[in-house]
Design a protein around this motif. Structure first.
Motif, mmCIF file in Angstrom:
data_model
loop_
_atom_site.group_PDB
_atom_site.id
_atom_site.type_symbol
_atom_site.label_atom_id
_atom_site.label_comp_id
_atom_site.label_asym_id
_atom_site.label_seq_id
_atom_site.Cartn_x
_atom_site.Cartn_y
_atom_site.Cartn_z
ATOM 1 N N THR A 87 41.048 51.400 48.026
ATOM 2 C CA THR A 87 41.067 49.961 47.782
ATOM 3 C C THR A 87 40.059 49.653 46.690
ATOM 4 O O THR A 87 38.894 50.031 46.783
ATOM 5 N N ILE A 88 40.552 48.977 45.652
ATOM 6 C CA ILE A 88 39.723 48.554 44.525
ATOM 7 C C ILE A 88 39.499 47.057 44.678
ATOM 8 O O ILE A 88 40.457 46.299 44.851
ATOM 9 N N ARG A 89 38.240 46.653 44.614
ATOM 10 C CA ARG A 89 37.910 45.236 44.704
ATOM 11 C C ARG A 89 37.014 44.853 43.521
ATOM 12 O O ARG A 89 36.079 45.569 43.216
ATOM 13 N N VAL A 90 37.328 43.719 42.899
ATOM 14 C CA VAL A 90 36.451 43.151 41.884
ATOM 15 C C VAL A 90 36.193 41.712 42.302
ATOM 16 O O VAL A 90 37.120 40.914 42.444
ATOM 17 N N HIS A 91 34.913 41.413 42.524
ATOM 18 C CA HIS A 91 34.504 40.092 43.011
ATOM 19 C C HIS A 91 33.672 39.379 41.960
ATOM 20 O O HIS A 91 32.838 39.991 41.290
ATOM 21 N N ASP A 92 33.920 38.072 41.830
ATOM 22 C CA ASP A 92 33.073 37.230 40.989
ATOM 23 C C ASP A 92 32.903 35.889 41.677
ATOM 24 O O ASP A 92 33.564 35.606 42.672
ATOM 25 N N ARG A 93 31.999 35.084 41.144
ATOM 26 C CA ARG A 93 31.701 33.786 41.751
ATOM 27 C C ARG A 93 32.279 32.623 40.948
ATOM 28 O O ARG A 93 31.708 31.543 40.908
ATOM 29 N N HIS A 94 33.425 32.839 40.341
ATOM 30 C CA HIS A 94 34.159 31.732 39.730
ATOM 31 C C HIS A 94 35.218 31.316 40.742
ATOM 32 O O HIS A 94 35.942 32.158 41.265
ATOM 33 N N PRO A 95 35.349 30.025 41.034
ATOM 34 C CA PRO A 95 36.249 29.600 42.105
ATOM 35 C C PRO A 95 37.743 29.710 41.802
ATOM 36 O O PRO A 95 38.549 29.743 42.734
ATOM 37 N N TYR A 96 38.123 29.776 40.547
ATOM 38 C CA TYR A 96 39.551 29.809 40.219
ATOM 39 C C TYR A 96 40.173 31.132 40.671
ATOM 40 O O TYR A 96 39.679 32.207 40.340
ATOM 41 N N CYS A 97 41.263 31.042 41.429
ATOM 42 C CA CYS A 97 42.011 32.227 41.885
ATOM 43 C C CYS A 97 43.265 32.357 41.023
ATOM 44 O O CYS A 97 44.227 31.598 41.199
ATOM 45 N N PRO A 98 43.266 33.295 40.085
ATOM 46 C CA PRO A 98 44.411 33.408 39.163
ATOM 47 C C PRO A 98 45.659 33.936 39.850
ATOM 48 O O PRO A 98 45.593 34.600 40.879
ATOM 49 N N ARG A 99 46.788 33.616 39.251
ATOM 50 C CA ARG A 99 48.086 34.114 39.708
ATOM 51 C C ARG A 99 48.735 34.849 38.536
ATOM 52 O O ARG A 99 48.438 34.576 37.379
ATOM 53 N N ARG A 100 49.651 35.733 38.882
ATOM 54 C CA ARG A 100 50.395 36.419 37.824
ATOM 55 C C ARG A 100 51.213 35.392 37.057
ATOM 56 O O ARG A 100 51.781 34.476 37.620
ATOM 57 N N ARG A 101 51.289 35.566 35.750
ATOM 58 C CA ARG A 101 52.003 34.635 34.883
ATOM 59 C C ARG A 101 53.448 35.094 34.658
ATOM 60 O O ARG A 101 53.724 36.276 34.668
ATOM 61 N N GLU A 102 54.302 34.141 34.417
ATOM 62 C CA GLU A 102 55.700 34.440 34.086
ATOM 63 C C GLU A 102 55.857 34.806 32.617
ATOM 64 O O GLU A 102 56.801 35.478 32.234
ATOM 65 N N ALA A 103 54.924 34.329 31.789
ATOM 66 C CA ALA A 103 54.965 34.593 30.349
ATOM 67 C C ALA A 103 53.522 34.666 29.852
ATOM 68 O O ALA A 103 52.625 34.082 30.458
#
Length: 144
Positions: free
Chosen positions: A83-99
């Motif tokens: 399991t690879i985890r990368v943590h940061d303290r920015h609140p935005y949770c990105p989603r995969r983009r369609e384009a």
């Protein structure tokens, strides 16, 4: 009757400044940890792991540094799972983009990470911190 010990998880953690130089540092460290666990350069997962680490750490550098001066890379080695985890303290949770971004500045990184994890038989998740002030990008890859 003997009882087997439960499988052990070996955790590796690396705190990184959210600066461009941290991307190759994260790759070097991940490569060394993989090698220490018997996953050398010829192992089928090595390139996938290094690409995932590069993409996720790059994302923290490019998108989270303004609110998160540090990020954490964590590798959890279980008998049949990495399991690879990368943590940061920015609140935005990105989603995969369609384009990709219209200005050509990227936008495919999470898609690439997700597809590489699927090809390896694993998966991805984005977990918000309980306080809403950060997130962890998680990639699970089977080792068996």
């Amino acid at each position: 009757m003997a009882v087997a010990d439960p499988p052990q998880t070996v955790r590796y953690r690396l705190s990184l400044a959210t600066v461009p130089a941290s991307v190759p540092e994260a790759r070097r460290s991940a490569r060394a940890e993989l090698a220490a666990r018997g996953l050398d350069a010829d192992h089928p997962l090595t390139d996938t792991v290094l690409l995932v680490v590069s993409e996720l750490v790059t994302n923290t550098v490019r998108h989270a540094a303004v609110r998160s001066p540090r990020a954490t890379l964590q590798l959890d080695f279980e008998p049949d799972l990495l399991t690879i985890r990368v943590h940061d303290r920015h609140p935005y949770c990105p989603r995969r983009r369609e384009a990709p971004h219209p200005d050509g500045s990227g936008g495919w990184g999470l898609n690439l990470v997700h597809e590489m994890a699927l090809l390896a038989g694993g998966g991805t998740a984005t977990l918000a911190d309980p306080d809403g002030g950060g997130k962890t990008m998680v990639v699970r890859l089977p080792l068996g």
